[in-house]
Design an enzyme around this catalytic site. Structure first.
Site, mmCIF file in Angstrom:
data_model
loop_
_atom_site.group_PDB
_atom_site.id
_atom_site.type_symbol
_atom_site.label_atom_id
_atom_site.label_comp_id
_atom_site.label_asym_id
_atom_site.label_seq_id
_atom_site.Cartn_x
_atom_site.Cartn_y
_atom_site.Cartn_z
ATOM 1 N N SER A 13 45.450 48.649 2.253
ATOM 2 C CA SER A 13 45.743 48.790 0.820
ATOM 3 C C SER A 13 46.354 47.469 0.351
ATOM 4 C CB SER A 13 46.770 49.912 0.638
ATOM 5 O OG SER A 13 47.367 49.863 -0.634
ATOM 6 N N TYR B 218 54.452 54.605 1.863
ATOM 7 C CA TYR B 218 53.044 54.183 1.834
ATOM 8 C C TYR B 218 52.930 52.706 2.247
ATOM 9 C CZ TYR B 218 48.229 53.816 0.054
ATOM 10 O OH TYR B 218 46.864 53.629 -0.072
HETATM 11 P P1 NAI Z 1 40.822 60.503 -1.415
HETATM 12 O O1 NAI Z 1 42.015 61.375 -1.508
HETATM 13 O O2 NAI Z 1 39.808 60.522 -2.485
HETATM 14 O O3 NAI Z 1 40.095 60.756 -0.022
HETATM 15 C C1 NAI Z 1 40.797 60.821 1.190
HETATM 16 C C2 NAI Z 1 40.062 61.755 2.131
HETATM 17 O O4 NAI Z 1 40.811 61.787 3.364
HETATM 18 C C3 NAI Z 1 39.979 63.205 1.613
HETATM 19 O O5 NAI Z 1 38.661 63.681 1.717
HETATM 20 C C4 NAI Z 1 40.928 63.963 2.526
HETATM 21 O O6 NAI Z 1 40.529 65.310 2.765
HETATM 22 C C5 NAI Z 1 40.863 63.128 3.797
HETATM 23 N N1 NAI Z 1 42.018 63.344 4.657
HETATM 24 C C6 NAI Z 1 43.318 63.444 4.297
HETATM 25 N N2 NAI Z 1 44.081 63.696 5.371
HETATM 26 C C7 NAI Z 1 43.239 63.760 6.431
HETATM 27 C C8 NAI Z 1 43.415 64.006 7.808
HETATM 28 N N3 NAI Z 1 44.629 64.259 8.321
HETATM 29 N N4 NAI Z 1 42.335 63.969 8.622
HETATM 30 C C9 NAI Z 1 41.104 63.743 8.110
HETATM 31 N N5 NAI Z 1 40.866 63.529 6.809
HETATM 32 C C10 NAI Z 1 41.924 63.535 5.989
HETATM 33 O O7 NAI Z 1 41.429 59.035 -1.221
HETATM 34 P P2 NAI Z 1 40.774 57.575 -1.374
HETATM 35 O O8 NAI Z 1 41.310 56.975 -2.583
HETATM 36 O O9 NAI Z 1 39.321 57.643 -1.171
HETATM 37 O O10 NAI Z 1 41.478 56.841 -0.152
HETATM 38 C C11 NAI Z 1 40.812 56.474 1.027
HETATM 39 C C12 NAI Z 1 41.633 55.420 1.742
HETATM 40 O O11 NAI Z 1 41.790 54.294 0.888
HETATM 41 C C13 NAI Z 1 43.048 55.879 2.103
HETATM 42 O O12 NAI Z 1 43.394 55.357 3.357
HETATM 43 C C14 NAI Z 1 43.893 55.260 0.999
HETATM 44 O O13 NAI Z 1 45.221 55.056 1.403
HETATM 45 C C15 NAI Z 1 43.152 53.950 0.801
HETATM 46 N N6 NAI Z 1 43.404 53.317 -0.482
HETATM 47 C C16 NAI Z 1 43.109 53.958 -1.660
HETATM 48 C C17 NAI Z 1 43.371 53.331 -2.856
HETATM 49 C C18 NAI Z 1 43.084 53.966 -4.174
HETATM 50 O O14 NAI Z 1 43.574 53.448 -5.180
HETATM 51 N N7 NAI Z 1 42.315 55.030 -4.236
HETATM 52 C C19 NAI Z 1 43.978 51.980 -2.895
HETATM 53 C C20 NAI Z 1 44.233 51.418 -1.616
HETATM 54 C C21 NAI Z 1 43.955 52.063 -0.455
#
Ligand code: NAI
Length: 254
Positions: free
Chosen positions: A142, A155
Protein backbone atom coordinates in the site's frame (compact mmCIF):
# COMPACT_ATOMS: atom_id res chain seq x y z
CA UNK A 1 0.03 -13.88 -24.21
CA UNK A 2 2.22 -12.89 -21.29
CA UNK A 3 1.29 -15.72 -18.92
CA UNK A 4 0.55 -18.53 -21.36
CA UNK A 5 0.60 -21.95 -19.61
CA UNK A 6 1.27 -20.34 -16.24
CA UNK A 7 -0.71 -21.04 -13.08
CA UNK A 8 -1.39 -17.96 -10.98
CA UNK A 9 -2.67 -18.22 -7.39
CA UNK A 10 -4.48 -15.11 -6.10
CA UNK A 11 -5.68 -14.55 -2.51
CA UNK A 12 -8.62 -12.29 -1.75
CA UNK A 13 -9.67 -12.66 -5.39
CA UNK A 14 -13.39 -12.40 -4.70
CA UNK A 15 -13.40 -8.61 -4.79
CA UNK A 16 -11.61 -5.42 -5.79
CA UNK A 17 -7.93 -5.59 -6.71
CA UNK A 18 -7.67 -9.38 -6.32
CA UNK A 19 -10.59 -9.95 -8.69
CA UNK A 20 -9.13 -7.50 -11.23
CA UNK A 21 -5.72 -9.21 -10.98
CA UNK A 22 -7.27 -12.66 -11.45
CA UNK A 23 -9.17 -11.48 -14.54
CA UNK A 24 -6.15 -9.66 -16.01
CA UNK A 25 -3.84 -12.66 -15.55
CA UNK A 26 -6.45 -14.97 -17.11
CA UNK A 27 -6.77 -12.58 -20.04
CA UNK A 28 -3.04 -13.18 -20.64
CA UNK A 29 -3.50 -16.94 -20.81
CA UNK A 30 -2.98 -17.96 -17.17
CA UNK A 31 -4.92 -20.64 -15.32
CA UNK A 32 -5.99 -18.74 -12.20
CA UNK A 33 -6.67 -20.24 -8.80
CA UNK A 34 -9.11 -17.77 -7.27
CA UNK A 35 -9.09 -17.96 -3.45
CA UNK A 36 -11.03 -16.04 -0.83
CA UNK A 37 -12.97 -16.50 2.40
CA UNK A 38 -15.97 -15.16 0.49
CA UNK A 39 -17.32 -18.05 -1.58
CA UNK A 40 -19.89 -16.02 -3.53
CA UNK A 41 -17.33 -13.38 -4.48
CA UNK A 42 -14.79 -16.00 -5.49
CA UNK A 43 -17.26 -17.94 -7.62
CA UNK A 44 -18.32 -14.68 -9.27
CA UNK A 45 -14.71 -13.96 -10.23
CA UNK A 46 -14.42 -17.44 -11.78
CA UNK A 47 -17.67 -16.82 -13.69
CA UNK A 48 -16.27 -13.52 -15.05
CA UNK A 49 -13.18 -15.35 -16.30
CA UNK A 50 -15.20 -18.15 -17.85
CA UNK A 51 -17.56 -15.67 -19.53
CA UNK A 52 -14.60 -13.85 -21.02
CA UNK A 53 -13.36 -17.15 -22.44
CA UNK A 54 -9.96 -16.42 -20.91
CA UNK A 55 -7.25 -18.75 -19.60
CA UNK A 56 -9.36 -20.71 -17.13
CA UNK A 57 -10.02 -20.59 -13.40
CA UNK A 58 -11.21 -22.45 -10.33
CA UNK A 59 -12.28 -21.32 -6.87
CA UNK A 60 -10.78 -22.60 -3.62
CA UNK A 61 -12.06 -21.31 -0.31
CA UNK A 62 -9.06 -20.18 1.74
CA UNK A 63 -8.57 -18.06 4.83
CA UNK A 64 -5.01 -16.74 4.51
CA UNK A 65 -4.56 -16.64 8.29
CA UNK A 66 -4.71 -20.46 8.39
CA UNK A 67 -1.16 -21.56 7.58
CA UNK A 68 -1.91 -25.30 7.45
CA UNK A 69 -4.85 -24.80 5.08
CA UNK A 70 -2.68 -22.53 2.91
CA UNK A 71 0.06 -25.20 2.63
CA UNK A 72 -2.51 -27.84 1.76
CA UNK A 73 -4.24 -25.84 -1.00
CA UNK A 74 -0.96 -24.74 -2.57
CA UNK A 75 0.42 -28.29 -2.63
CA UNK A 76 -2.80 -29.55 -4.13
CA UNK A 77 -2.82 -26.86 -6.81
CA UNK A 78 0.87 -27.42 -7.59
CA UNK A 79 0.21 -31.13 -8.07
CA UNK A 80 -2.81 -30.55 -10.34
CA UNK A 81 -1.71 -27.53 -12.36
CA UNK A 82 1.79 -26.50 -11.29
CA UNK A 83 2.44 -23.10 -9.71
CA UNK A 84 4.22 -20.17 -11.35
CA UNK A 85 2.93 -17.03 -9.63
CA UNK A 86 1.67 -16.34 -6.12
CA UNK A 87 -0.24 -13.07 -5.61
CA UNK A 88 -0.71 -12.36 -1.90
CA UNK A 89 -3.43 -9.76 -2.16
CA UNK A 90 -5.95 -10.48 0.64
CA UNK A 91 -5.97 -7.62 3.10
CA UNK A 92 -8.15 -5.65 5.46
CA UNK A 93 -8.32 -2.05 6.62
CA UNK A 94 -9.54 -0.51 9.84
CA UNK A 95 -11.56 2.59 10.68
CA UNK A 96 -9.51 5.80 11.03
CA UNK A 97 -8.48 6.07 14.68
CA UNK A 98 -5.62 7.48 16.73
CA UNK A 99 -3.07 4.80 17.52
CA UNK A 100 -3.87 4.72 21.23
CA UNK A 101 -7.58 4.17 20.51
CA UNK A 102 -7.11 1.12 18.29
CA UNK A 103 -8.45 -1.91 20.16
CA UNK A 104 -6.05 -4.82 20.63
CA UNK A 105 -8.53 -7.06 18.82
CA UNK A 106 -8.49 -4.75 15.76
CA UNK A 107 -4.67 -4.56 15.82
CA UNK A 108 -4.45 -8.35 15.95
CA UNK A 109 -7.04 -8.78 13.18
CA UNK A 110 -5.19 -6.41 10.81
CA UNK A 111 -1.79 -7.95 11.54
CA UNK A 112 -3.20 -11.47 11.22
CA UNK A 113 -4.61 -10.96 7.73
CA UNK A 114 -2.16 -8.41 6.28
CA UNK A 115 1.09 -9.78 7.71
CA UNK A 116 0.55 -13.41 8.73
CA UNK A 117 -1.52 -13.95 5.58
CA UNK A 118 1.37 -12.83 3.36
CA UNK A 119 3.84 -14.80 5.50
CA UNK A 120 1.69 -17.93 5.11
CA UNK A 121 1.34 -17.41 1.36
CA UNK A 122 5.08 -17.07 0.83
CA UNK A 123 5.76 -19.98 3.18
CA UNK A 124 3.40 -22.18 1.19
CA UNK A 125 4.63 -21.14 -2.27
CA UNK A 126 8.39 -20.86 -1.78
CA UNK A 127 9.19 -24.58 -1.38
CA UNK A 128 7.40 -25.28 -4.68
CA UNK A 129 8.88 -22.32 -6.56
CA UNK A 130 12.44 -22.87 -5.26
CA UNK A 131 12.35 -26.60 -6.00
CA UNK A 132 11.31 -25.99 -9.62
CA UNK A 133 13.83 -23.13 -9.99
CA UNK A 134 11.46 -20.44 -11.22
CA UNK A 135 8.46 -18.42 -10.16
CA UNK A 136 7.29 -15.00 -9.07
CA UNK A 137 5.64 -13.68 -5.92
CA UNK A 138 3.71 -10.41 -5.96
CA UNK A 139 2.63 -9.11 -2.58
CA UNK A 140 0.14 -6.29 -2.29
CA UNK A 141 1.33 -3.54 0.00
CA UNK A 142 0.00 0.00 0.00
CA UNK A 143 1.05 3.62 0.05
CA UNK A 144 1.08 2.82 3.76
CA UNK A 145 4.13 0.64 3.03
CA UNK A 146 6.18 3.78 2.31
CA UNK A 147 4.26 6.56 4.12
CA UNK A 148 3.13 6.78 7.73
CA UNK A 149 -0.57 7.52 7.33
CA UNK A 150 -2.27 9.33 10.23
CA UNK A 151 -5.06 7.36 11.94
CA UNK A 152 -3.91 4.28 10.04
CA UNK A 153 -1.22 3.10 12.46
CA UNK A 154 -2.05 -0.61 12.51
CA UNK A 155 -2.56 -0.66 8.74
CA UNK A 156 0.72 1.25 8.19
CA UNK A 157 2.56 -1.16 10.48
CA UNK A 158 1.19 -4.14 8.57
CA UNK A 159 1.88 -2.75 5.10
CA UNK A 160 5.37 -1.48 6.00
CA UNK A 161 6.09 -5.03 7.13
CA UNK A 162 4.89 -6.46 3.81
CA UNK A 163 7.34 -4.29 1.83
CA UNK A 164 10.43 -5.14 3.88
CA UNK A 165 9.47 -8.80 4.28
CA UNK A 166 9.21 -9.03 0.49
CA UNK A 167 12.73 -7.61 0.12
CA UNK A 168 14.00 -10.34 2.45
CA UNK A 169 12.18 -13.01 0.44
CA UNK A 170 13.67 -11.59 -2.77
CA UNK A 171 17.18 -11.85 -1.32
CA UNK A 172 16.61 -15.41 -0.09
CA UNK A 173 14.82 -16.80 -3.12
CA UNK A 174 16.73 -15.00 -5.88
CA UNK A 175 19.49 -17.65 -6.06
CA UNK A 176 16.75 -20.20 -6.79
CA UNK A 177 15.39 -18.21 -9.75
CA UNK A 178 12.42 -16.88 -7.81
CA UNK A 179 11.47 -13.18 -7.81
CA UNK A 180 9.43 -11.36 -5.16
CA UNK A 181 8.04 -7.83 -5.47
CA UNK A 182 5.48 -5.57 -3.82
CA UNK A 183 2.85 -3.42 -5.49
CA UNK A 184 2.02 -0.35 -3.41
CA UNK A 185 -1.34 1.06 -4.51
CA UNK A 186 -2.72 4.46 -3.63
CA UNK A 187 -6.41 4.81 -2.82
CA UNK A 188 -8.22 2.52 -5.23
CA UNK A 189 -11.95 2.38 -5.87
CA UNK A 190 -12.91 -0.98 -4.34
CA UNK A 191 -15.33 -2.15 -1.61
CA UNK A 192 -12.49 -1.62 0.89
CA UNK A 193 -12.27 2.06 -0.10
CA UNK A 194 -16.08 2.33 0.01
CA UNK A 195 -16.03 0.98 3.56
CA UNK A 196 -13.39 3.55 4.51
CA UNK A 197 -15.50 6.44 3.19
CA UNK A 198 -18.68 5.04 4.73
CA UNK A 199 -17.01 5.30 8.14
CA UNK A 200 -16.55 9.08 7.74
CA UNK A 201 -19.06 11.71 8.90
CA UNK A 202 -19.74 12.81 5.32
CA UNK A 203 -18.72 9.98 2.95
CA UNK A 204 -19.26 11.98 -0.27
CA UNK A 205 -17.22 14.94 1.00
CA UNK A 206 -14.48 12.59 2.25
CA UNK A 207 -14.26 10.99 -1.19
CA UNK A 208 -14.10 14.37 -2.93
CA UNK A 209 -11.37 15.57 -0.56
CA UNK A 210 -9.38 12.38 -1.15
CA UNK A 211 -9.68 12.69 -4.93
CA UNK A 212 -8.52 16.32 -4.78
CA UNK A 213 -5.32 15.25 -2.99
CA UNK A 214 -4.20 13.18 -5.98
CA UNK A 215 -2.38 14.92 -8.85
CA UNK A 216 -4.57 12.97 -11.29
CA UNK A 217 -7.66 14.14 -9.32
CA UNK A 218 -9.23 10.72 -8.98
CA UNK A 219 -8.85 7.41 -7.17
CA UNK A 220 -7.21 4.45 -8.86
CA UNK A 221 -9.19 1.72 -10.58
CA UNK A 222 -8.59 -1.91 -9.56
CA UNK A 223 -7.65 -2.68 -13.18
CA UNK A 224 -4.79 -0.17 -12.96
CA UNK A 225 -3.34 -2.04 -9.99
CA UNK A 226 -3.93 -5.35 -11.75
CA UNK A 227 -1.79 -4.17 -14.67
CA UNK A 228 1.13 -3.56 -12.27
CA UNK A 229 0.63 -7.00 -10.68
CA UNK A 230 0.59 -8.61 -14.13
CA UNK A 231 3.79 -6.77 -15.10
CA UNK A 232 5.68 -7.95 -12.00
CA UNK A 233 4.34 -11.49 -12.45
CA UNK A 234 5.40 -11.69 -16.10
CA UNK A 235 8.79 -12.21 -17.73
CA UNK A 236 8.79 -8.52 -18.65
CA UNK A 237 9.96 -8.01 -15.06
CA UNK A 238 12.56 -10.78 -15.25
CA UNK A 239 15.32 -8.64 -13.70
CA UNK A 240 13.13 -6.90 -11.14
CA UNK A 241 13.06 -8.33 -7.64
CA UNK A 242 12.79 -6.88 -4.14
CA UNK A 243 11.11 -3.84 -5.65
CA UNK A 244 8.17 -1.85 -4.30
CA UNK A 245 6.23 -0.55 -7.31
CA UNK A 246 4.18 2.48 -6.27
CA UNK A 247 0.98 2.89 -8.29
CA UNK A 248 -0.65 5.95 -6.79
CA UNK A 249 -1.57 8.58 -9.37
CA UNK A 250 1.40 10.61 -8.15
CA UNK A 251 0.20 11.04 -4.54
CA UNK A 252 3.50 10.14 -2.91
CA UNK A 253 5.55 12.40 -5.19
CA UNK A 254 3.56 15.59 -4.93
P1 NAI B 1 -11.56 -5.64 -0.96
O1 NAI B 1 -12.12 -5.54 0.41
O2 NAI B 1 -12.35 -5.17 -2.11
O3 NAI B 1 -11.10 -7.14 -1.23
C1 NAI B 1 -10.36 -7.88 -0.30
C2 NAI B 1 -10.71 -9.34 -0.44
O4 NAI B 1 -9.91 -10.06 0.53
C3 NAI B 1 -12.18 -9.65 -0.13
O5 NAI B 1 -12.73 -10.45 -1.15
C4 NAI B 1 -12.12 -10.39 1.20
O6 NAI B 1 -13.15 -11.37 1.35
C5 NAI B 1 -10.74 -11.03 1.13
N1 NAI B 1 -10.24 -11.39 2.45
C6 NAI B 1 -10.30 -10.66 3.59
N2 NAI B 1 -9.77 -11.35 4.61
C7 NAI B 1 -9.37 -12.54 4.10
C8 NAI B 1 -8.76 -13.69 4.65
N3 NAI B 1 -8.47 -13.77 5.95
N4 NAI B 1 -8.46 -14.72 3.83
C9 NAI B 1 -8.77 -14.67 2.51
N5 NAI B 1 -9.37 -13.62 1.94
C10 NAI B 1 -9.66 -12.57 2.72
O7 NAI B 1 -10.16 -4.87 -0.87
P2 NAI B 1 -9.18 -4.29 -2.00
O8 NAI B 1 -9.28 -2.85 -1.98
O9 NAI B 1 -9.36 -5.03 -3.26
O10 NAI B 1 -7.78 -4.65 -1.34
C11 NAI B 1 -6.93 -5.67 -1.81
C12 NAI B 1 -5.54 -5.43 -1.27
O11 NAI B 1 -5.08 -4.15 -1.70
C13 NAI B 1 -5.47 -5.41 0.26
O12 NAI B 1 -4.28 -6.03 0.67
C14 NAI B 1 -5.44 -3.92 0.57
O13 NAI B 1 -4.83 -3.65 1.81
C15 NAI B 1 -4.62 -3.41 -0.60
N6 NAI B 1 -4.79 -1.99 -0.87
C16 NAI B 1 -6.02 -1.47 -1.18
C17 NAI B 1 -6.14 -0.12 -1.42
C18 NAI B 1 -7.45 0.52 -1.75
O14 NAI B 1 -7.51 1.75 -1.70
N7 NAI B 1 -8.47 -0.23 -2.10
C19 NAI B 1 -4.97 0.78 -1.33
C20 NAI B 1 -3.75 0.12 -1.01
C21 NAI B 1 -3.67 -1.21 -0.79
Amino acid sequence: MRLEDDTVFVTGAGSGIGRAAAKRCASEGAYVVVTDVDEDGGEETVAHIEDADAGGAEFRKLDVTDGDAFDEVVLDVAEDHGLDVMVNNAGVGHPPESMEDVADSMFEFVLDVNVKGVWNGCGAALPVLKEQGHGAIVNVGSLASILGLPKQAAYSLSKGAVLNFTRAIAAEAGPYGVRANTVCPGFTDTPLAEKFFAGQDDPAAAREKMEAEYPLKRLGEPEEIADAILFLASDEASWITGHGLVVDGGFSTS
